[in-house]
Design an enzyme around this catalytic site. Structure first.
Site, PDB file in Angstrom:
ATOM      1  N   GLU A  73      49.019  26.655 -24.832  1.00 26.26           N
ATOM      2  CA  GLU A  73      49.071  26.948 -23.463  1.00 26.26           C
ATOM      3  C   GLU A  73      50.765  28.182 -23.869  1.00 26.26           C
ATOM      4  O   GLU A  73      50.924  28.948 -23.058  1.00 26.26           O
ATOM      5  CB  GLU A  73      49.309  25.823 -23.154  1.00 26.26           C
ATOM      6  CG  GLU A  73      48.027  24.802 -22.254  1.00 26.26           C
ATOM      7  CD  GLU A  73      47.578  24.920 -23.516  1.00 26.26           C
ATOM      8  OE1 GLU A  73      48.056  24.020 -24.393  1.00 26.26           O
ATOM      9  OE2 GLU A  73      46.509  24.422 -22.976  1.00 26.26           O
ATOM     10  N   HIS A 142      43.288  14.949 -17.395  1.00 30.53           N
ATOM     11  CA  HIS A 142      42.944  16.107 -16.241  1.00 30.53           C
ATOM     12  C   HIS A 142      43.710  16.288 -15.248  1.00 30.53           C
ATOM     13  O   HIS A 142      43.163  16.696 -14.139  1.00 30.53           O
ATOM     14  CB  HIS A 142      41.624  15.636 -17.022  1.00 30.53           C
ATOM     15  CG  HIS A 142      40.904  16.490 -17.958  1.00 30.53           C
ATOM     16  ND1 HIS A 142      41.568  15.382 -19.023  1.00 30.53           N
ATOM     17  CD2 HIS A 142      40.064  17.685 -18.719  1.00 30.53           C
ATOM     18  CE1 HIS A 142      40.093  16.074 -20.106  1.00 30.53           C
ATOM     19  NE2 HIS A 142      40.240  17.291 -19.282  1.00 30.53           N
TER      20      HIS A 142
END
Lengths: 338, 351
Positions: A73, A142
């Site tokens: 990321e 999530h």
């Protein structure tokens, strides 16, 4: 992609699209119209993204423009910075908002302040897309809704569409914006309904909320997946004779203060709904806005119906974490009968 | 591993050529460029420390000892290249074309000090560690996509190799084979932590193996080795062969910053045998007929007056614009921010 029903409304071609299809449609358009557009992310190429946001795009535009990146990321955001300062227009997909944290340093120390540090010599016009939120029985981590980590960060804008039309319009507006924009996409709404979405290019102005239901007794302020909760609550309240106005904030920074002030001055009451944790949540900023702009119009203290100050629970318990229409109705009754 | 990555050297500590392969590429112009820039940034560096001691400059990060690494690498760049420095690489950025006055301003807490000339792609120095490596990979990627001959260089220290962004930058650059040179200055210490406590690997160059890219270990105090090896890495990058990791072994002669006291953590005699890179170049010039008293004196005078002029420019620079607290955060100031600015200006009685 699922079959798309085309229809003509007001002489403008529209398609019936879900929110995720509208995002896909917007990105296709952005890739078509500007060679500088480049999409980076994990599993976005051949796989079309874990939610299929980029389905078919690599096939059409090639692996140089729809790039499967390493699982990294900070690398995605860090290289997007280099691409953006050097003339490209990246759309960086972070697979889930809960996975953005390795890139937080890049966003906080560089994306948000390169303009300031270089006195506008270098800028990073880029879009970061991230699905967020609970309620789809996803594995832990999530389901985060940590928008205030970014609204607190000067130098970046944050938008959060609740429906297909706004999703495409805000995405295009984000790409046209000279500053970096984080687009938070409510996973729960990805396929929950279809809207008429114009085929061509249009924008939804960043910084402008929308009244999605008019009412007179209380203003409900929400965004993203909480709009449907607000709508359910408004219907239940209507059965009790309470008329709710709903503001879909759409942009979380910079917030549309006028729409909040005007609505609360009219209804004299407010209930704020968000799925993020209560402490440090955006609801507090909205309370401040009402305090600054409509304090003397209030007939009751403002209610906030939010997530609790806990990590989003594992999905077996997530329904107890998320605000429900019943909790919102309770809040509405509290402010109306204060 | 040290045997696999022997330190490449062109001149030794006495300024004698030990690798004659480059002899005919070392011409008068190169020697004079190296000397001029190394002397110039040394003069700048020492001046900055003095100014800090006199209270005329804020906390300053000196680079004395690293002049060959910074000048040798910066002279290998071409005009359209991208430079991503750290806060200790102003020797390199000044050599590449950043103004000395602006650099002084940076250390005086002025944002104007981050602004490079329009014709030089020099990023503001990275203050977080290693975050600039992915930026360099991204900027280089853009050049590759456009099919230019431009490349990027990322400067970073030994401590930066412990950060995740070091890995992410090198990994992206190697996967997408972009034209970037990762230029490490291994100066032995990350503030107070010596390299042997920073990593279990004997060299930094060997980390290139993990990315399938060339890695080279050079004597960072030998300006010729730095110049030619960096140039080679750039030639390789421009030819489409992707990134190179260079480890320039050098020595931070002074403190981490003017607020730091290295006697707290460095053994007393450590660094005693360090031969100054500028002295080495001087010895080389004397050994090989490049020494010219008149030119040396003129160069000393020139660099001193340039630095003095930069100090003067810094001190005469217009005072900071209060509105720059609010400017340049967004292209168009959000209403919230306009209100905060107006309210503060009213508080100050300026509205």
């Amino acid at each position: 992609m699922a079959q798309i029903k085309e229809s003509i409304t007001n002489n403008e071609t529209t398609k019936q699209l879900t929110l995720i299809q509208a995002i896909n449609d917007g990105m296709r358009l952005l890739l078509e119209e500007d060679d500088r557009t480049i999409i980076l992310g994990e599993d976005i190429g051949k796989n079309g993204g874990v939610f299929r946001a980029t389905e078919g795009l690599q096939e059409t535009f090639g692996g140089d423009r729809v790039v499967d990146t390493p699982l990294s990321e900070a690398g995605i955001i860090g290289t997007s910075i280099g691409l953006a300062v050097n003339g490209f227009r990246p759309i960086a997909e972070i697979q889930f908002l809960g996975f953005i944290y390795p890139a937080y340093e890049q966003i906080m120390t560089h994306v948000s302040r390169i303009r300031m540090r270089s006195m506008s010599r270098f800028t990073v016009p880029m879009v970061i897309r991230a699905p967020y939120g609970a309620g789809i029985r996803a594995p832990e981590i999530h389901s985060d809704s940590t928008e205030t980590l970014f609204t607190h960060m000067p130098g970046i804008k944050v938008v959060c569409p609740s429906n297909p039309y706004d999703a495409k319009g805000l995405l295009i507006a984000a790409m046209e914006d000279p500053d970096p924009v984080l687009v938070l996409e409510p996973m729960k709404n990805y396929r929950s309904k279809r809207d008429e979405v114009p085929v061509g290019k249009y924008t939804v102005e960043i910084g402008k909320g929308k009244i999605v239901r008019e009412g007179t007794d209380v203003t409900l302020i929400a965004w993203g997946a909480m709009i449907s909760i607000a709508e359910k609550a408004a219907k239940l309240a209507a059965q009790k004779g309470i008329s709710c106005e709903i503001i879909d904030l759409r942009t979380l920074y910079p917030i549309d203060r006028d729409i909040i002030a005007n609505s609360v001055k009219k209804t004299t009451r407010a209930v704020i709904i968000h799925e993020a944790q209560n402490t440090g949540g955006l609801g507090n900023d909205i309370v401040s806005i009402i305090n600054d702009t409509a304090f003397l119009y209030l007939r009751a203290p403002i209610e906030r119906i939010t997530g609790f100050d806990v990590p989003v629970p594992f999905f077996a318990l997530e329904e107890h974490y998320l605000p429900t229409a019943a909790r919102v109705v309770e809040g509405i009754e509290k402010v109306v009968h204060f | 591993m040290e045997d696999n990555y022997p330190i490449k050297r062109i001149i030794d500590d006495q300024g004698s050529l030990v690798d004659t392969g480059f002899e005919n590429q070392i011409d008068e112009q190169l020697v004079q460029d190296l000397y001029y820039h190394m002397l110039r940034i040394r003069t700048f560096d020492r001046k900055a420390i003095n100014l800090q001691r006199q209270g005329r400059l804020g906390t300053y990060a000196p680079f004395e000892g690293q002049e060959a690494a910074q000048v040798g690498s910066a002279l290998a760049l071409k005009a359209g290249d991208w430079v991503f420095p750290t806060y200790r690489d102003h020797g390199a950025t000044i050599t590449f074309g950043k103004s000395m006055a602006r650099t002084f301003l940076y250390w005086n807490g002025r944002v104007e000090g981050c602004v490079a000339p329009q014709d030089r792609n020099i990023f503001p120095p990275a203050v977080p560690i290693a975050t600039q490596l992915p930026h360099a990979a991204g900027a280089a990627w853009a050049e590759k996509r456009r099919g230019t001959q431009n490349a990027a260089i990322a400067y970073f220290g030994d401590g930066a190799t412990s950060e995740g962004d070091f890995h992410e930058g090198l990994n992206f650059a190697s996967v997408f084979k972009v034209p970037v040179v990762f230029f490490n200055q291994n100066n032995g210490y990350a503030i107070s932590v010596p390299i042997e406590k920073q990593m279990n690997s004997e060299t930094i160059a060997q980390k290139s193996v993990a990315y399938g890219i060339p890695g080279v270990r050079i004597d960072g105090n030998d300006c010729f080795a730095v110049y030619f090896e960096t140039k080679k890495a750039f030639d390789n990058a421009r030819a489409g062969n992707g990134p190179t990791l260079i480890e320039a072994v050098t020595w931070r002669k002074g403190a981490h910053t003017t607020a730091d006291d290295p006697s707290k953590y460095r053994p007393e005699k450590q660094g005693e045998d360090f031969v100054d890179p500028l002295t080495r170049l001087e010895l080389f010039m004397k050994n090989y007929g490049h020494w010219n008293d008149e030119w040396i004196q003129a160069t000393k005078d020139k660099t001193s007056s340039e630095v003095e002029a930069a100090v003067d420019e810094m001190e005469k620079f217009p005072p900071p614009n209060l509105e720059d607290v609010f400017n340049h955060v967004y292209a168009e100031m959000p209403a919230q921010l306009v209100e905060q600015r107006e309210s503060y200006l009213a508080h100050l009685g300026r509205r």
